[in-house]
Each structure stands twice: as structure tokens, then as C-alpha cells.
Motif scaffolding. Structure first.
Motif: not given
Length: 202
Positions: A70-96
């Protein structure tokens, strides 16, 4: 003339080098440092109960490998060079899973057979919000339920965990790990109470 030509060649080579360099991708994980509780087999005995953490549901806006911030009210940025090692659903599931098994000293037996008559608590999680605001906060809003497998006994709760995040993406990810640890603690409290024959509340 030779000096000027050599200078031009040097500048051209430098420009080509700069244009040819590719920004380095960085990968982050939510499970680092989680689940460092007592091992489930500390005394070589089987746990009194198991847990099962099936696939986690996440909002479509963040269901991608790139960090979405989130970079402002109602705005988001998708960071091409900053990535999760797996899709967020898998990351959250494993971490939980790691957070809960670390809290309870048990085993996640998803897709694995278990001994007969051993209780298994199924934990379903639906992430409503997964917000990342660099230098501000990391927030996870999740609805989750715990059900004793083979019964209709179920408790559905909601956890909203917001953690402050310092500048930089490492701090942002660390904030999300703390948020997951808090949600894992909420879930573990309910599982522990159910296993003890109590009637827990959210």
C-alpha cells in the motif's frame, strides 16, 4: 583525436554495461524463525492429538509472488523485484502450521494417515485482508475455524493482527511473521482448550 575517440568508447562501454545490468530479485519467506517451540517427539512419545492445516485462502489482490504494498489511500504497487519464495497462500499456510505446532508440540498431519482414535483438529483459515505498508504496518485479518475431525464440533473465530513495520522490506516481512505468530497463538489456545474437554470462546 585518439584521446577523444578513446573517451567516447569508454563512455559507450559504460552505458552498455549499465543498460545490460538486471536488477536483482529478492525473495522473502514468512516461515523463517517460526515453530521453534518444543519438538513434538521430545520424549519419543506420540502426541495426544494432531492438527491438520489445509490450504489457506487469500484475497485475489495479493495472490501473486510479487510483494503487493500500500502506497497511499486506495493505491497499491506490485513490486517486481521483491518476491515471496512461494505464493502467499502457501507461505501463510506453512507459517501458520509451524507456529501452531510449535505452540502445541504436535504434528501437522495434512495428507498423512494418523493412528486410529487419535483426535485430529482441522484448522481452516480464510485471510480477509493481507496488507503491507512499508515503514508503517503489516496487517493480517483472518477468519479461522477449528473442528474435531469426524464430528460437527466447530468453533469459528476472527483474528486481526497488526504489527508496526520499520523502513525496508525485511522489516515489513518481519511484521507479517509476528502477525502470523499472534494468529497462531489464538488458534493454539482454542485447540488446547478443546483437547482438554473445555468449551473455549474466541
Amino acid at each position: 583525436m585518439m584521446r577523444v575517440g578513446a573517451g567516447v568508447l569508454a563512455m559507450a562501454a559504460a552505458m552498455l554495461t549499465a543498460c545490460g545490468s538486471v536488477p536483482q530479485e529478492k525473495f522473502y519467506s514468512l516461515s523463517n524463525g517460526l515453530g521453534v517451540g518444543k519438538p513434538a517427539s521430545a520424549e519419543n512419545t506420540a502426541p495426544a492429538y494432531y492438527i491438520e492445516v489445509p490450504a489457506v485462502v487469500v484475497p485475489k489482490q495479493v495472490a501473486r509472488n510479487q510483494l503487493v504494498v500500500s502506497t497511499g489511500a486506495g493505491r497499491i504497487d506490485v513490486l517486481e523485484q521483491e518476491r515471496w519464495s512461494a505464493p502467499p497462500a502457501a507461505e501463510i499456510g506453512q507459517a501458520l502450521s509451524l507456529a501452531i505446532t510449535g505452540e502445541l508440540g504436535t504434528i501437522d498431519v495434512s495428507r498423512n494417515p494418523v493412528p486410529d482414535k487419535t483426535p485430529v483438529y482441522r484448522i481452516s483459515t480464510n485471510v480477509q485482508r493481507f496488507e503491507s505498508a512499508p515503514g508503517q504496518y503489516a496487517l493480517i485479518d483472518a477468519v479461522w475455524s477449528v473442528r474435531l475431525a469426524g464430528t460437527t464440533q466447530v468453533l469459528t473465530c476472527r483474528s486481526v493482527a497488526q504489527e508496526s513495520a520499520g523502513p525496508g522490506y525485511d522489516e515489513l516481512v518481519a511484521g507479517h511473521r509476528r502477525a502470523i505468530a499472534r494468529i497462531g497463538a489464538d488458534i493454539s489456545k482454542v485447540v488446547r482448550a478443546l483437547a482438554a474437554g473445555e468449551k473455549p470462546a474466541c
